[in-house]
Write an enzyme that holds these catalytic residues in place. Structure first.
Site, PDB file in Angstrom:
ATOM      1  N   ASN A  76       0.211  -1.051  -0.434  1.00  0.00           N
ATOM      2  CA  ASN A  76       0.320   0.317  -0.262  1.00  0.00           C
ATOM      3  C   ASN A  76       0.492   1.378  -0.259  1.00  0.00           C
ATOM      4  O   ASN A  76       1.574   1.910   0.909  1.00  0.00           O
ATOM      5  CB  ASN A  76      -1.167  -0.892   1.227  1.00  0.00           C
ATOM      6  CG  ASN A  76      -1.618   0.983   1.572  1.00  0.00           C
ATOM      7  OD1 ASN A  76      -2.098   2.437   0.339  1.00  0.00           O
ATOM      8  ND2 ASN A  76      -2.472   1.324   2.417  1.00  0.00           N
ATOM      9  N   LYS A  78       0.081   3.965  -0.115  1.00  0.00           N
ATOM     10  CA  LYS A  78      -0.370   5.293   0.217  1.00  0.00           C
ATOM     11  C   LYS A  78      -0.045   6.763  -0.253  1.00  0.00           C
ATOM     12  O   LYS A  78      -0.278   6.330  -1.620  1.00  0.00           O
ATOM     13  CB  LYS A  78      -0.047   5.578   1.638  1.00  0.00           C
ATOM     14  CG  LYS A  78      -0.340   4.512   2.754  1.00  0.00           C
ATOM     15  CD  LYS A  78      -0.198   4.754   4.499  1.00  0.00           C
ATOM     16  CE  LYS A  78      -0.357   3.087   5.025  1.00  0.00           C
ATOM     17  NZ  LYS A  78       0.180   3.102   6.298  1.00  0.00           N
ATOM     18  N   HIS A 164      -9.097   1.367   5.405  1.00  0.00           N
ATOM     19  CA  HIS A 164      -8.171   1.237   5.986  1.00  0.00           C
ATOM     20  C   HIS A 164      -8.535   2.114   7.218  1.00  0.00           C
ATOM     21  O   HIS A 164      -9.083   3.575   6.631  1.00  0.00           O
ATOM     22  CB  HIS A 164      -7.481   1.660   4.891  1.00  0.00           C
ATOM     23  CG  HIS A 164      -5.885   1.848   5.251  1.00  0.00           C
ATOM     24  ND1 HIS A 164      -4.913   2.730   6.153  1.00  0.00           N
ATOM     25  CD2 HIS A 164      -5.251   0.744   5.153  1.00  0.00           C
ATOM     26  CE1 HIS A 164      -4.094   1.994   6.320  1.00  0.00           C
ATOM     27  NE2 HIS A 164      -3.249   0.783   6.167  1.00  0.00           N
ATOM     28  N   GLU A 166      -7.105   4.025   8.117  1.00  0.00           N
ATOM     29  CA  GLU A 166      -6.530   5.654   7.923  1.00  0.00           C
ATOM     30  C   GLU A 166      -7.859   6.432   7.150  1.00  0.00           C
ATOM     31  O   GLU A 166      -7.900   8.162   7.240  1.00  0.00           O
ATOM     32  CB  GLU A 166      -5.479   5.840   7.115  1.00  0.00           C
ATOM     33  CG  GLU A 166      -3.974   5.686   7.765  1.00  0.00           C
ATOM     34  CD  GLU A 166      -2.979   5.446   6.750  1.00  0.00           C
ATOM     35  OE1 GLU A 166      -3.474   5.889   5.665  1.00  0.00           O
ATOM     36  OE2 GLU A 166      -1.832   4.938   6.849  1.00  0.00           O
ATOM     37  N   GLU A 238      -5.483  -5.537  10.472  1.00  0.00           N
ATOM     38  CA  GLU A 238      -4.326  -4.044  11.578  1.00  0.00           C
ATOM     39  C   GLU A 238      -4.812  -3.486  12.076  1.00  0.00           C
ATOM     40  O   GLU A 238      -5.444  -2.667  12.421  1.00  0.00           O
ATOM     41  CB  GLU A 238      -4.361  -3.315   9.476  1.00  0.00           C
ATOM     42  CG  GLU A 238      -5.864  -2.626   8.979  1.00  0.00           C
ATOM     43  CD  GLU A 238      -5.751  -1.136   8.340  1.00  0.00           C
ATOM     44  OE1 GLU A 238      -4.880  -0.859   7.621  1.00  0.00           O
ATOM     45  OE2 GLU A 238      -6.114  -1.042   8.610  1.00  0.00           O
ATOM     46  N   GLY A 244       2.149   3.068  10.769  1.00  0.00           N
ATOM     47  CA  GLY A 244       3.651   3.731  10.999  1.00  0.00           C
ATOM     48  C   GLY A 244       4.253   3.834  12.550  1.00  0.00           C
ATOM     49  O   GLY A 244       4.150   5.072  12.482  1.00  0.00           O
ATOM     50  N   SER A 284       3.058  -2.573  10.383  1.00  0.00           N
ATOM     51  CA  SER A 284       4.263  -1.864  10.632  1.00  0.00           C
ATOM     52  C   SER A 284       4.878  -3.454  10.331  1.00  0.00           C
ATOM     53  O   SER A 284       5.800  -4.084  10.489  1.00  0.00           O
ATOM     54  CB  SER A 284       5.067  -2.255  11.768  1.00  0.00           C
ATOM     55  OG  SER A 284       4.580  -0.068  12.062  1.00  0.00           O
TER      56      SER A 284
END
Length: 321
Positions: A76, A78, A164, A166, A238, A244, A284
């Site tokens: 991904n 991003k 996701h 985010e 996730e 991150g 991660s």
């Protein structure tokens, strides 16, 4: 228990030291620990190796044959990289990395919309597929900034990431499970494949709500999705606290949640469908932890963030041991 170790009545041993070679139907293999203790594993239909009081190891590091589920590694990107030229170069490097793989596995890069068509051209005819990072819920119309499933499909994308963290928790949006459900059904209705992300925040994890949160997100996100359509759904677990941050769920934590997700899918769709669904880990993922994560029986791949932007790192993840 330290990350990367399993415990039983014998001794703590690194997972890498216990990983068996490919087992053909009916064969047996003896795994030797650093202290010389042997563990016998039979292939005939078993999907993992029992370690007594410890968790179980996936015996198919050569490609997923015993579970019937091929490994699936997705990068991904991003909102990276900055330019089309950088995207071209990275895509070309990913193709080179994929050519080293000796496994029958799926590899995908999910890139920003402006790069989709170019990356599709670069990866065409290779082991690498391309995915979009999101789609809008409507087919067309006055939706400035929206990108439809049809538009993504028309440039050659195969996968779409949905839900996701985010987009779930406010980095770029704060969308609901109902929105993710609409997107999932749009993607499947267009004949594409969905990567549906689920996972808990740090507060939810510390409150021991991780399984409850995943169950709710799965039930809502997959509402109205048929058993037949689940062939084109990958679940990505996730844990938000590990994305991150440099923190990673230990193999024990990840495997426990992945096993729960498969159990929950069994309740929704039955055992046959649940056993066929691939569940990626995302949080991660890096060269120094991918081997132990991929050894777990219910982890079928990875949704990789930052490490997918560096060809050398992504190479080591694709070609894990």
């Amino acid at each position: 228990m330290g990350s990367g170790y399993i415990g039983s009545s014998m001794a703590f041993a690194p997972l890498a030291a216990l990983r068996p070679s490919f087992l053909r139907g009916g064969d047996q293999a003896v795994l030797t620990t650093p202290r010389g203790s042997g563990i016998t594993a039979a292939r005939g239909g078993a999907s993992a190796l029992s370690m007594g009081s410890g968790y179980m190891l996936r015996p198919d590091a050569s490609g997923g044959a015993s579970t019937g589920r091929k490994y699936f590694i997705a990068g991904n990107w991003k909102m990276n990289p900055d330019t089309l030229e950088e995207a071209k170069a990275l895509a070309q490097e990913v193709v080179k990395c994929s050519e080293k793989s000796q496994r029958d596995m799926d590899i995908c890069v999910c890139c920003p919309y402006p790069f989709l068509a170019t990356v599709v051209d670069i990866t065409r005819g290779t082991k690498v597929s391309v995915g979009a990072q999101d789609v809008f819920t409507e087919d067309k119309g006055a939706f400035t900034g929206g990108v439809s499933v049809a538009q993504v499909k028309s440039v050659g994308a195969k996968y779409v990431v949905i839900g996701h963290s985010e987009r779930r928790h406010g980095n770029i949006a704060a969308e609901s499970d109902a929105i993710f459900n609409l997107k999932t059904k749009k993607v499947l209705g267009a004949g594409l494949e969905a990567i549906l992300c689920v996972g808990e925040t740090k507060d939810e994890y510390e409150a021991k709500l991780n399984k409850a949160v995943c169950a709710l997100q799965l039930s809502k996100g997959l509402a109205g999705v048929s058993a037949a359509e689940m062939k084109r759904v990958t679940i990505a677990y996730e844990p938000v606290w590990a994305i991150g941050t440099g923190l990673t769920a230990t193999p024990e934590i990840a495997q426990e949640v992945h096993a729960f997700i498969r159990e929950h899918l069994t309740g929704m769709y039955g055992a046959q469908v649940a056993q066929s669904v691939r569940i990626q880990y995302g949080g991660s993922v890096a060269p120094n932890n991918v081997d132990t994560l991929m050894a777990c029986p219910d982890i079928d791949g990875a949704l990789v963030g930052g490490a997918s932007l560096q060809a050398e790192s992504f190479d080591k993840i694709i070609n894990f041991n």
